[in-house]
Design a protein around this motif. Structure first.
Motif, short mmCIF file in Angstrom:
data_model
loop_
_atom_site.label_atom_id
_atom_site.label_comp_id
_atom_site.label_asym_id
_atom_site.label_seq_id
_atom_site.Cartn_x
_atom_site.Cartn_y
_atom_site.Cartn_z
N LEU A 145 0.86 -1.17 0.00
CA LEU A 145 0.00 0.00 0.00
C LEU A 145 0.90 1.22 0.00
CD1 LEU A 145 -2.88 1.21 0.23
CD2 LEU A 145 -2.60 1.11 2.71
N ASP A 146 0.82 2.01 -1.08
CA ASP A 146 1.67 3.20 -1.22
C ASP A 146 3.14 2.87 -1.03
OD1 ASP A 146 -0.57 4.80 -1.69
OD2 ASP A 146 -0.84 5.21 0.44
N GLY A 147 3.54 1.71 -1.53
CA GLY A 147 4.94 1.32 -1.47
C GLY A 147 5.37 0.69 -0.16
N ILE A 148 4.45 0.52 0.78
CA ILE A 148 4.74 -0.09 2.08
C ILE A 148 4.20 -1.52 2.05
CG2 ILE A 148 4.41 0.03 4.57
CD1 ILE A 148 5.98 2.39 3.47
N ALA A 149 5.04 -2.50 2.41
CA ALA A 149 4.62 -3.89 2.40
C ALA A 149 3.53 -4.13 3.43
CB ALA A 149 5.81 -4.80 2.69
N VAL A 150 2.53 -4.92 3.07
CA VAL A 150 1.46 -5.35 3.97
C VAL A 150 1.79 -6.76 4.42
CG1 VAL A 150 -1.00 -5.80 4.20
CG2 VAL A 150 -0.21 -3.88 2.78
N THR A 187 16.01 1.16 8.20
CA THR A 187 14.68 1.34 8.75
C THR A 187 13.68 0.78 7.74
OG1 THR A 187 15.30 3.33 9.97
CG2 THR A 187 12.95 3.01 9.54
N THR A 188 12.83 -0.14 8.19
CA THR A 188 11.85 -0.78 7.32
C THR A 188 10.46 -0.54 7.89
OG1 THR A 188 13.47 -2.52 6.88
CG2 THR A 188 11.21 -2.91 6.15
N ARG A 189 9.52 -0.21 7.02
CA ARG A 189 8.15 0.10 7.44
C ARG A 189 7.18 -0.92 6.85
NH1 ARG A 189 11.18 4.56 6.76
NH2 ARG A 189 11.15 6.09 8.46
N TYR A 190 6.18 -1.27 7.65
CA TYR A 190 5.18 -2.25 7.23
C TYR A 190 3.79 -1.77 7.64
CZ TYR A 190 9.27 -5.43 7.48
OH TYR A 190 10.50 -6.02 7.34
N TRP A 191 2.80 -2.30 6.94
CA TRP A 191 1.41 -2.28 7.42
C TRP A 191 1.09 -3.69 7.91
CZ3 TRP A 191 -0.93 2.02 8.45
CH2 TRP A 191 -0.76 3.16 7.66
N PHE A 192 0.72 -3.83 9.17
CA PHE A 192 0.36 -5.12 9.73
C PHE A 192 -1.16 -5.27 9.72
CE2 PHE A 192 -1.00 -7.60 13.45
CZ PHE A 192 -0.38 -8.80 13.19
N ARG A 193 -1.63 -6.37 9.13
CA ARG A 193 -3.08 -6.63 9.07
C ARG A 193 -3.51 -7.27 10.39
NH1 ARG A 193 -5.07 -9.32 3.53
NH2 ARG A 193 -4.02 -11.14 4.45
N ALA A 194 -4.33 -6.55 11.13
CA ALA A 194 -4.81 -7.06 12.42
C ALA A 194 -6.27 -7.47 12.28
CB ALA A 194 -4.59 -6.02 13.51
N GLY A 195 -7.16 -6.92 13.14
CA GLY A 195 -8.55 -7.36 13.15
C GLY A 195 -9.35 -6.91 11.95
#
Length: 360
Positions: free
Chosen positions: A28-33, A47-55
């Motif tokens: 999403l917008d270049g950030i790994a999910v 530095t690495t950024r992520y989107w974590f899928r929670a609930g």
């Protein structure tokens, strides 16, 4: 050997963190999910950024939680930082942003795992609680750890956070908060063991409350599972306070130096820091308008006036006195006080050995 069957075995299994590789399921917008994080998979010195899928939302979408992993060039501890588990408590988010932005990755040993926004629905609604359920009531996410994968929406969200993000990536942790709406803290840390008391001292708060804590909090659930953790409270909700944010960043850098994650001398706690194991609350005896007489952070004597109450016409109805000598650690900011509403909390020390780390 103890044999667990049926629901007991399932409950035990669900409470355990799940070791899993970090496998992006999209971007999403270049950030790994991702659905699970193993901080060891992040590249060293970056530095690495992520989107974590929670609930899940009530419309079947997934809540996305931001995660930042700063991995040093050398091995060392994994420090977990969390913020925004209450959606109106924002200073901790800015602390994480500022800390990450200023961190020298070349000097870092170990890994910083930072989660600036555990409660997406609360943040979107500017609300302390999680999303409301079908009864229109909303739960406190910071009482839901370690959650239940097969539970309701709050327990499910908590379980995914616990099993696939928080617990597998922590050797020590700091959960960042503020007071709730209408109230304010000094810079205030909670600790429940000798080790976490030392961690709290290194953060250099104004006050440390020795406290057995509440079931289901990030702090106590981690500590009970062998990961020393503290809660750090930073002032008022619904704002970024530059002074307290800087103090929060400085305290975390000091903790990281003590852990040998960063080079440099470790600062000892200030002599003005107050340590207590008990709170005495002053509450409004009736609804009305409150005026604080003794400011937040002040030392008070037993019987000293701390606030007044007035009616709708401005006539003084009550003069409120301190029930114990101590330090005002929390106070109202909204002068409208309902009957029983908190006016101030005074921290003090009880000599009872049973209260060494908070009274039972």
């Amino acid at each position: 050997m103890i044999r667990l069957v049926g629901g007991a075995a399932a409950a035990l299994l669900l409470a355990q963190p799940i070791a899993a590789q970090t496998q992006p399921v999209g971007a999403l917008d270049g950030i790994a999910v991702i659905d699970a994080l193993d901080a060891a998979d992040a590249p060293s010195g970056q530095t690495t950024r992520y989107w974590f899928r929670a609930g899940e939302t009530a419309t079947g979408q997934r809540w996305l939680v931001p995660v930042i992993v700063v991995k040093g060039a050398r091995p060392g501890p994994r420090l977990l930082l969390t913020a925004g588990i209450h959606g109106d408590e924002l200073n901790g988010i800015d602390v994480i942003h500022k800390l990450v932005a200023g961190l020298d990755r070349a000097a870092l040993s170990g890994t910083l795992v930072a989660v600036p926004g555990l409660n997406p629905p609360g943040l979107l609604q500017n609300a302390r609680e999680f999303a409301a359920n079908d009864s229109r009531s909303a739960a406190n996410l910071n009482r839901a750890m370690p959650g239940k994968v097969d539970g309701g929406h709050v327990d499910h969200h908590a379980a995914l956070l616990w099993q696939k993000l928080l617990r597998p990536n922590a050797d020590l942790a700091v959960d960042l908060h503020t007071q709730s709406r209408g109230t304010a803290y000094v810079m205030y840390a909670f600790a429940s063991t000798a080790r976490t008391k030392r961690m709290a001292e290194l953060l250099a708060p104004d006050v440390i409350k020795l406290d057995r804590g509440d079931k289901g909090t990030v702090e106590n659930t981690l500590t009970d599972d062998g990961v020393p953790a503290v809660t750090l409270e930073l002032g008022m909700p619904e704002r970024f306070d530059a002074v307290l944010v800087k103090r929060g960043v400085d305290g975390l850098l000091n903790l990281m130096r003590e852990q040998k994650m960063l080079p440099g001398p470790v600062a000892e706690p200030p002599p003005t820091m107050v340590v207590g194991n008990a709170l005495a609350a002053v509450r409004a005896p009736r609804g009305g308008w409150a005026t604080l007489v003794t400011p937040l952070g002040s030392k008070v004597e037993k019987g000293q006036m701390v606030a007044t109450m007035a009616d709708a016409f401005g006539r003084t109805t009550d003069m409120l006195m301190a029930p114990e000598a101590g330090t005002i650690a929390a106070a109202f900011t909204d002068p409208r006080r309902e009957r029983g509403g908190m006016i101030v909390r005074i921290i003090h020390m009880k000599d009872d050995p049973a209260c060494a780390f908070g009274c039972p």
